[in-house]
Design an enzyme around this catalytic site. Structure first.
Site: not given
Length: 306
Positions: A49, A79, A153-155, A210-212
């Protein structure tokens, strides 16, 4: 002293559009940790992010220099992202073994809270808890919780143990009224496997069926009535995908994988996430009143499914 010089500031310059469709440049600042020098380039791990949507990345080094950064690859699910700069001779940090981390252990967070005016700020605390998940429980990664102050800002900055080893990359802070001192970091062992995949392929290959699928709760959220005590219902099977090749059909219910009971969607996702592309698994499938076993080889999730 061991880690501080390897923590950098990352400025993300992105171009957005205003109400009149005119380009407007926005700027955000996060942190990153240099982990490798190779072939005239230095590599930095940060949060996805922090770099997301960037038209330009500027890396601010602890020696006062600023270099243009280039995105090597990113993984939204964990992330994490890797950025490179043209130098190849910068101070690097060493990763520690996050599995050896214990609750109560002293740690420090290093990063750039509130932007580059506070570059290289150090806050201290303890490991408050291990194996935390955020969100709806479908997260595939367990986080380290700390009470060391972690500000926006530490991210992407470092969570460091008293041996000077990075045991986590600071990722998020729970922001809520009255909540203080809950910072979260991605454990270093997970970080290392993700960044090695990004360095090799530019993305993280993940296995898929490969499924929903629906379970009783997720079906209800979409307005469907599903009478299902356990397992997951297949409402779509991708033609030519792993499940299709194993003979699974729409309407089948997967009740177990490798003999472990599957109670719902999050169970199935967690079980698949334990495996790698190419692994064979055995499914227990309910079709009408019949129970059958199906052997299936996990394939790599197509890039447009990510």
């Amino acid at each position: 002293a061991a880690v501080g010089p390897s923590v950098v500031g990352i400025t993300n310059k992105a171009v957005a559009r205003d109400f009149f469709n005119n380009p407007v440049e926005s700027q955000g600042v996060g942190s990153g940790v240099i982990f490798k020098n190779d072939g005239g380039k230095s590599y930095i791990v940060t949060n996805n992010h922090v770099v997301d949507g960037a038209s330009e990345l500027i890396v601010s080094l602890s020696d006062g220099r600023s270099l243009p950064g280039k995105l090597v690859g990113a993984d939204a699910l964990t992330d994490l992202a890797v950025v490179q700069v043209d130098d190849g001779n910068l101070p690097t940090a060493d990763f520690g073994d996050s599995d050896a981390t214990v609750v109560g252990e002293s740690v420090i967070a290093i990063g750039n809270p509130m932007g580059l005016e506070f570059q290289g700020s150090v806050t201290s605390g303890v490991v408050s808890a291990l194996n935390r998940t955020l969100g709806d429980g479908d997260a595939r990664i367990k986080l380290v919780q700390t009470d060391a102050a972690i500000n926006p800002g530490n991210s992407g900055g470092a969570l460091v143990n008293m041996d000077g080893k990075v045991i986590g990359i600071n990722s998020a802070k729970i922001v809520a009224n009255g909540v203080e001192g809950i910072g979260l970091a991605i454990p270093s062992n997970a970080v290392q496997s993700v960044i090695s995949a990004i360095m090799e392929k530019g993305y993280v290959p993940r296995p898929y069926l490969g499924v929903s699928i629906f379970d009783q709760q997720s079906a209800a959220r979409y307005g469907y009535q599903l009478n299902l005590k356990k397992g997951v219902y297949l409402f779509q099977v991708v033609p030519g995908g792993p499940a299709s090749k194993a003979g699974l059909h729409k309407g089948d219910v997967i009740t177990a994988i490798d003999g472990d009971e599957i109670k719902g969607v999050s169970d199935l996702r967690a079980k698949i996430a334990e495996h790698s592309v190419g692994d064979k698994i055995e499914l227990t499938v309910q079709r009408g009143n019949q129970e059958r076993k199906a052997s299936l080889t996990l394939e790599e999730m197509p890039q447009d499914n990510r």
